[in-house]
Design a protein around this motif. Structure first.
Motif, PDB file in Angstrom:
ATOM      1  N   ASP A  98      35.850  37.862  42.483  1.00 27.92           N
ATOM      2  CA  ASP A  98      34.658  37.058  42.729  1.00 27.92           C
ATOM      3  C   ASP A  98      33.720  37.767  43.687  1.00 27.92           C
ATOM      4  O   ASP A  98      32.514  37.580  43.637  1.00 27.92           O
ATOM      5  CB  ASP A  98      35.048  35.700  43.329  1.00 27.92           C
ATOM      6  CG  ASP A  98      35.624  34.781  42.279  1.00 27.92           C
ATOM      7  OD1 ASP A  98      35.343  35.024  41.085  1.00 27.92           O
ATOM      8  OD2 ASP A  98      36.343  33.842  42.638  1.00 27.92           O
TER       9      ASP A  98
ATOM     10  N   HIS B 238      34.015  33.758  32.582  1.00 20.52           N
ATOM     11  CA  HIS B 238      34.614  32.600  31.916  1.00 20.52           C
ATOM     12  C   HIS B 238      34.965  31.480  32.895  1.00 20.52           C
ATOM     13  O   HIS B 238      35.325  30.381  32.464  1.00 20.52           O
ATOM     14  CB  HIS B 238      35.875  33.032  31.153  1.00 20.52           C
ATOM     15  CG  HIS B 238      35.575  33.863  29.945  1.00 20.52           C
ATOM     16  ND1 HIS B 238      34.523  33.597  29.097  1.00 20.52           N
ATOM     17  CD2 HIS B 238      36.185  34.975  29.442  1.00 20.52           C
ATOM     18  CE1 HIS B 238      34.501  34.485  28.125  1.00 20.52           C
ATOM     19  NE2 HIS B 238      35.495  35.338  28.316  1.00 20.52           N
ATOM     20  N   ARG B 239      34.858  31.748  34.186  1.00 21.66           N
ATOM     21  CA  ARG B 239      35.147  30.695  35.162  1.00 21.66           C
ATOM     22  C   ARG B 239      34.034  29.648  35.203  1.00 21.66           C
ATOM     23  O   ARG B 239      34.224  28.566  35.731  1.00 21.66           O
ATOM     24  CB  ARG B 239      35.354  31.305  36.545  1.00 21.66           C
ATOM     25  CG  ARG B 239      36.596  32.186  36.602  1.00 21.66           C
ATOM     26  CD  ARG B 239      36.748  32.873  37.930  1.00 21.66           C
ATOM     27  NE  ARG B 239      37.763  33.914  37.827  1.00 21.66           N
ATOM     28  CZ  ARG B 239      37.694  35.083  38.414  1.00 21.66           C
ATOM     29  NH1 ARG B 239      36.654  35.379  39.171  1.00 21.66           N
ATOM     30  NH2 ARG B 239      38.652  35.969  38.273  1.00 21.66           N
ATOM     31  N   LYS B 240      32.869  30.014  34.689  1.00 16.95           N
ATOM     32  CA  LYS B 240      31.768  29.058  34.600  1.00 16.95           C
ATOM     33  C   LYS B 240      31.642  28.619  33.155  1.00 16.95           C
ATOM     34  O   LYS B 240      31.381  29.439  32.278  1.00 16.95           O
ATOM     35  CB  LYS B 240      30.467  29.689  35.094  1.00 16.95           C
ATOM     36  CG  LYS B 240      30.475  29.992  36.595  1.00 16.95           C
ATOM     37  CD  LYS B 240      29.114  30.448  37.062  1.00 16.95           C
ATOM     38  CE  LYS B 240      29.080  30.629  38.569  1.00 16.95           C
ATOM     39  NZ  LYS B 240      27.738  31.035  39.053  1.00 16.95           N
ATOM     40  N   THR B 241      31.805  27.353  32.912  1.00 19.85           N
ATOM     41  CA  THR B 241      31.861  26.855  31.539  1.00 19.85           C
ATOM     42  C   THR B 241      30.669  25.978  31.153  1.00 19.85           C
ATOM     43  O   THR B 241      30.583  25.531  30.008  1.00 19.85           O
ATOM     44  CB  THR B 241      33.162  26.041  31.335  1.00 19.85           C
ATOM     45  OG1 THR B 241      33.198  24.979  32.300  1.00 19.85           O
ATOM     46  CG2 THR B 241      34.388  26.934  31.511  1.00 19.85           C
TER      47      THR B 241
ATOM     48  N   THR C 118      42.303  37.231  42.265  1.00 20.57           N
ATOM     49  CA  THR C 118      41.163  36.525  41.701  1.00 20.57           C
ATOM     50  C   THR C 118      40.041  36.403  42.711  1.00 20.57           C
ATOM     51  O   THR C 118      38.879  36.578  42.375  1.00 20.57           O
ATOM     52  CB  THR C 118      41.595  35.125  41.226  1.00 20.57           C
ATOM     53  OG1 THR C 118      42.634  35.273  40.262  1.00 20.57           O
ATOM     54  CG2 THR C 118      40.448  34.381  40.626  1.00 20.57           C
ATOM     55  N   GLN C 119      40.381  36.151  43.971  1.00 23.41           N
ATOM     56  CA  GLN C 119      39.346  36.038  44.992  1.00 23.41           C
ATOM     57  C   GLN C 119      38.507  37.298  45.052  1.00 23.41           C
ATOM     58  O   GLN C 119      37.295  37.251  45.125  1.00 23.41           O
ATOM     59  CB  GLN C 119      39.997  35.825  46.366  1.00 23.41           C
ATOM     60  CG  GLN C 119      40.317  34.385  46.680  1.00 23.41           C
ATOM     61  CD  GLN C 119      40.832  34.249  48.095  1.00 23.41           C
ATOM     62  OE1 GLN C 119      41.534  35.117  48.599  1.00 23.41           O
ATOM     63  NE2 GLN C 119      40.488  33.178  48.726  1.00 23.41           N
TER      64      GLN C 119
ATOM     65  N   HIS D  70      48.444  35.708  41.412  1.00 24.47           N
ATOM     66  CA  HIS D  70      47.071  35.657  40.919  1.00 24.47           C
ATOM     67  C   HIS D  70      46.059  35.340  41.992  1.00 24.47           C
ATOM     68  O   HIS D  70      44.891  35.655  41.836  1.00 24.47           O
ATOM     69  CB  HIS D  70      46.931  34.618  39.799  1.00 24.47           C
ATOM     70  CG  HIS D  70      47.816  34.895  38.628  1.00 24.47           C
ATOM     71  ND1 HIS D  70      47.586  35.933  37.750  1.00 24.47           N
ATOM     72  CD2 HIS D  70      48.942  34.274  38.198  1.00 24.47           C
ATOM     73  CE1 HIS D  70      48.532  35.936  36.823  1.00 24.47           C
ATOM     74  NE2 HIS D  70      49.352  34.938  37.073  1.00 24.47           N
TER      75      HIS D  70
ATOM     76  N   THR E 158      35.548  37.177  34.794  1.00 26.68           N
ATOM     77  CA  THR E 158      34.908  36.439  35.886  1.00 26.68           C
ATOM     78  C   THR E 158      33.838  35.489  35.357  1.00 26.68           C
ATOM     79  O   THR E 158      33.552  34.460  35.984  1.00 26.68           O
ATOM     80  CB  THR E 158      34.270  37.395  36.909  1.00 26.68           C
ATOM     81  OG1 THR E 158      33.153  38.071  36.325  1.00 26.68           O
ATOM     82  CG2 THR E 158      35.278  38.427  37.401  1.00 26.68           C
TER      83      THR E 158
END
Length: 274
Positions: free
Chosen positions: A111, A240-243, A107-108, A103, A238
């Motif tokens: 971003d 959902h990484r900020k909550t 993932t990088q 992963h 991408t």
């Protein structure tokens, strides 16, 4: 305006201009660029979903008899599954030959905005980036031309949606090429050459699809499945990484802005047609 000229202009808009916009975006300081990019992704999600559900899918169903509705629905479903398999195979290929983790690198790169093909692993060759992007751009050109051959106003909003998701992807491609040792000038030149595949795909589609009206609805359905897959599988995760509540509200607002812009463009095109 001549339909072929419209296709050339708007495929160039979806291809070359998105590369130039991405190049200008890279001139921003890193901190500002990393802050702005997620907002562009949110907007692209709204544009892609709106052009799929407000434009491409309704037009596809309008072009066929009711007994073909099930076939069109199956085409959309099959398209989403095909894009999943293709992306999975491409990720597997990169990880198999480059020994990336399951992963981490994948993932990088999301971003950084390399959003459709996940071809941006840090150890991938620059040439693979360019070839993969050229194929992607060629297919985008075909989809834009198919939309224009169905309805010019649909072609216009489709090209806008293509540009909306191409800009963050091109930013990612630039970052990867620079990381692999390309100069800024060479990275720009190769990306512009790659983007010309959009125009080529549009022109070839114009000459080969114009007399094949019976397959246009299915091409529109595939285009919709492509946009839906990009938005749902590549872009939305991408976000959902900020909550934080503030980030979430900004994302919702920008997605809505993307939807409203596409709907407004559709309405404007209708008014000109009238």
């Amino acid at each position: 305006m001549n339909l072929l000229l419209l296709i050339i202009v708007f495929t160039a808009l979806g291809g070359v201009l998105s590369v130039l916009a991405a190049a200008l975006f890279l001139l921003l300081p890193d901190r500002l660029r990393n802050h702005v990019l997620p907002h562009g992704i949110s907007f692209a999600i709204g544009a892609l979903l709106a052009v799929s559900f407000w434009g491409l899918i309704p037009h596809a169903f309008e072009e066929v008899a009711p007994e073909q509705f099930r076939g069109l629905s199956a085409t959309i479903l099959a398209g989403i599954l095909i894009f999943f398999v293709l992306e999975k195979l491409l990720i597997w290929r990169h990880c198999h030959f480059n020994a990336c983790e399951a992963h981490g690198e994948e993932t990088q790169d999301h971003d950084h905005g390399s959003l459709l093909h996940s071809h941006g692993h840090r150890h991938s060759a620059g040439a693979l980036i360019i070839v993969g992007d050229s194929i992607h751009n060629f297919v985008d050109g075909i989809l834009i031309a198919a939309a224009f051959l169905t309805d010019p106003k649909l072609g216009m909003v489709t090209s806008l949606a293509v540009a909306a998701h191409e800009i963050p992807q091109e930013v990612g491609d630039f970052a990867i090429l620079l990381h692999n040792g390309y100069t800024k000038r060479k990275a720009l030149a190769y990306n512009i050459l790659s983007s010309l595949a959009t125009v080529l795909g549009g022109m070839l589609a114009y000459f080969s699809l114009e007399d094949l009206d019976h397959i246009l609805p299915y091409i529109l359905a595939l285009a919709a499945s492509s946009f839906i897959y990009v938005a749902v599988a590549d872009l939305i995760p991408t976000l959902h990484r900020k909550t934080e509540l503030k980030d979430s509200l900004e994302q919702i607002a920008l997605i809505a802005a993307g939807v409203l812009l596409i709907c407004a463009m559709h309405g404007i095109a209708h008014s000109f047609e009238g």
